[in-house]
Design an enzyme around this catalytic site. Structure first.
Site, PDB file in Angstrom:
ATOM      1  N   LYS A 140       0.691  -1.116  -0.239  1.00 19.42           N
ATOM      2  CA  LYS A 140      -0.032  -0.008   0.369  1.00 19.42           C
ATOM      3  C   LYS A 140       0.399   1.053   0.057  1.00 19.42           C
ATOM      4  CE  LYS A 140      -3.459   2.111   2.706  1.00 19.42           C
ATOM      5  NZ  LYS A 140      -4.274   1.863   4.033  1.00 19.42           N
ATOM      6  N   GLY A 198      -4.771  -2.453   5.642  1.00 13.74           N
ATOM      7  CA  GLY A 198      -4.028  -3.366   5.025  1.00 13.74           C
ATOM      8  C   GLY A 198      -4.723  -4.792   5.455  1.00 13.74           C
ATOM      9  N   ARG A 199      -4.951  -5.070   6.172  1.00  9.37           N
ATOM     10  CA  ARG A 199      -5.543  -6.192   6.463  1.00  9.37           C
ATOM     11  C   ARG A 199      -7.136  -6.606   6.592  1.00  9.37           C
ATOM     12  NH1 ARG A 199      -4.833  -3.015  10.997  1.00  9.37           N
ATOM     13  NH2 ARG A 199      -6.092  -1.987  12.369  1.00  9.37           N
ATOM     14  N   HIS A 233      -3.469 -34.429  16.951  1.00 14.97           N
ATOM     15  CA  HIS A 233      -1.651 -34.892  17.317  1.00 14.97           C
ATOM     16  C   HIS A 233      -0.885 -34.413  18.161  1.00 14.97           C
ATOM     17  CE1 HIS A 233      -3.681 -38.356  15.418  1.00 14.97           C
ATOM     18  NE2 HIS A 233      -4.077 -37.637  15.018  1.00 14.97           N
TER      19      HIS A 233
END
Ligand code: G6Q
Length: 543
Positions: free
Chosen positions: A210, A270-271, A387
């Site tokens: 940006k 941005g996000r 796991h």
């Protein structure tokens, strides 16, 4: 900064004390479920192809209703209206917050700061569409006349995580004869490992920034440029580099023709930018048509958030549950557990979305909060996580709230594997919520000595979020669901979810230290601990 942003203290509202009392007396999740067989059906809401089942949250219907009243009193819904209308709700940067405008359909009308936002958005989408098509169909060629077969997106943070996540999520919709790569880290290994298998004559770099001034992106961009120039010469840059940015001047300075720059606006954080031009690599991967379906999914969830009544509104409910878990049940962390390999980068994407937005400690008016804000978000796809770290979720001493994301249909059916995946997701949801009592353990014939080790306290608040299939529309709706949930949390807390001063500071401080390491500034300009670390690394052979 615009004058006088209001931010009433939610903890001063009488509803807050009422909620605290409700939390102190709330039954366990197991008891809530056992007492009310109708609870699962009544705790399930759907919109835009996504279903949220919050029956396994530790909350009563009365407490949820009180949270909705608190949200109303805190002005959450007025703030929602202000956001959609383009008011400057990002007060510390004096900006509108309009990612919802990025997915308004062609022909919709929204005038903000005297600009016809929808026309501008679609102008850029059309440019991106033409460009993406020409790369996909081979009209766009490299400098030696060869077709492009590899796209390298160079960006970081909001200019990387969205495109990287979306490419992974929509791989099944992507052009399989092209490779897509994402370089973000300034660690030289990141770029080097990607470049080693690529042919410069067939590689296109998308420099996504940006500001076009972020250290990591500019450094990797220059290194990629040097790699290309050494193989094909300076003149080739124009065929092999395009930019996504809002800084035309710096793009041109880099040597990229501004005809090949795809712009966006200061009202896109941005996000929140993966559906703006930052999505160019996504659009090249899946094609403009599928990209418009992605936008339609976002928009469908936007509409739902804007119009549905609060007790049927997925983002409102999810956001309020997050506040309940954080402030009233004192749960500091939220695991996002997608039972879909395609969503393997989704937790990383959400980490930025949620933690950068709501990791804040003062309200809009600058007064410190006296309650907890954004939770720590993390996760890995199931069944892998089962796991490893699920052990702590089941039996550790810190409670963790969980989002289990399930996609009903697999795009890669293989024997009974999809059923196994779903069975595992539901098994975990059941054990996390209900636990396993000492009597149940004993009933298995387990010895008295071993029994306590096999008890699971349960009571881990868990939502099950599901959708029939992971397609572009669903992905858009899923992301928008989390975006708006984050909004609801931030609005209730009275904080600014749309700035990121902590991130900005990191960018600035690194430049000062780099100057010292490069010998351009004196060691006395950094603090003693930093000076010491610089010296230690020098003895270890730092270049
Ligand atoms: C996002 C943040 C941050 C930003 C990156 C990249 O909301 O502000 O993650 O996206 O720092 O910034 P540029 O796009 O300007 O390079």
């Amino acid at each position: 900064m615009t004058s006088g942003p209001t931010s009433p203290d939610p903890s001063a509202n009488p509803k807050w004390a009422e909620l605290a009392a409700a939390a102190a007396a709330v039954p366990t999740i197991r008891d809530l479920l056992d007492a009310d067989p109708g609870r699962p059906a009544r705790s399930t809401v759907s919109a835009a192809g996504i279903t949220l089942d919050f029956a396994r949250q530790q909350i009563t219907p009365q407490a949820l209703a009180a949270l909705i009243e608190l949200a109303e009193k805190q002005g959450v819904f007025d703030r929602r209206t202000a956001m959609f209308a383009g008011e400057h709700i990002n007060t510390t940067e004096d900006r509108a917050v309009l990612h919802t405008a990025l997915r308004l359909p062609r022909g919709a009308r929204l005038i903000v700061d005297e600009v016809d936002v929808v026309s501008e958005v679609h102008e850029v989408l059309d440019l991106m569409g033409n460009f993406a098509k020409s790369v996909r169909n081979g009209k766009w060629r490299g400098a030696t006349g060869k077709r492009i077969n590899a796209i390298v997106n160079i960006g970081i943070g909001g200019s990387d995580l969205g495109p990287a996540m979306a490419y992974q999520a929509l791989r099944d919709f992507s052009k399989r004869d092209m490779g897509f790569h994402f370089v973000s880290n300034v660690d030289p290994t990141d770029l080097s490992e990607v470049l080693r298998s690529l042919d410069p004559a067939r590689t296109l770099f998308v420099i996504a920034s940006k500001t076009f001034s972020t250290l990591e992106t500019m450094t990797n961009g220059r290194a990629a440029r040097a790699w290309l120039v050494s193989a094909l010469g300076e003149k080739a840059v124009i065929n092999h580099f395009v930019a996504v940015s809002s800084n035309r001047e710096l793009v041109e300075k880099f040597g990229i023709d501004s005809k090949n720059m795809f712009g966006f606006w200061d009202w896109v954080g941005g996000r929140y930018s993966m559906d703006a031009a930052i999505g160019l690599s996504t659009m090249i991967a899946i094609g403009p048509k599928a990209f418009s379906q992605l936008l339609a999914g976002f928009h469908a969830m936007d509409k739902h958030f804007e119009t549905a009544r609060a007790d049927q509104n997925l983002p409102v409910i999810m956001g309020l549950l997050a506040v309940w878990n954080r402030d009233f049940l004192n749960i500091s962390t939220n695991a996002v557990l997608p039972y879909s390999q395609y969503l393997s980068r989704f937790p990383a994407y959400l980490q930025q979305l949620t933690m950068e937005s709501n990791g804040k400690r003062v309200r809009l008016d600058g007064t410190p909060v006296t309650y907890q804000t954004g939770a720590i978000v993390w996760g890995e796809p199931g069944t892998n996580g089962q796991h490893s770290f699920y052990q702590l979720i089941h039996q550790g001493t810190s409670p963790v709230a969980c989002d289990i994301i399930v996609i009903a249909q697999s795009d890669n059916p293989l024997g009974d594997q999809q059923n196994m995946l779903i069975a595992n997701a539901l098994a975990q949801a059941a054990v996390l919520a209900r636990g396993r009592t000492i009597d149940e353990v004993a009933a298995d014939g387990t010895s008295k000595e071993l029994a306590p080790h096999k008890v699971m306290p349960g009571n881990r608040p868990t939502s099950v979020i599901s959708a029939p299939r992971l397609d572009p529309f669903t992905l858009g709706a899923l992301i928008a669901l989390y975006e708006h949930s984050v909004f609801v949390q931030g609005a209730l807390w009275g904080i600014n979810s749309f700035d990121q001063w902590g991130v900005e500071l990191g960018k600035k401080v690194a430049l000062g230290i780099l100057a010292v390491i490069d010998g351009q500034a004196d060691m006395s300009t950094v603090d003693v601990a930093t000076a010491h670390s610089i010296e230690v690394l020098a003895t270890q052979g730092r270049a």
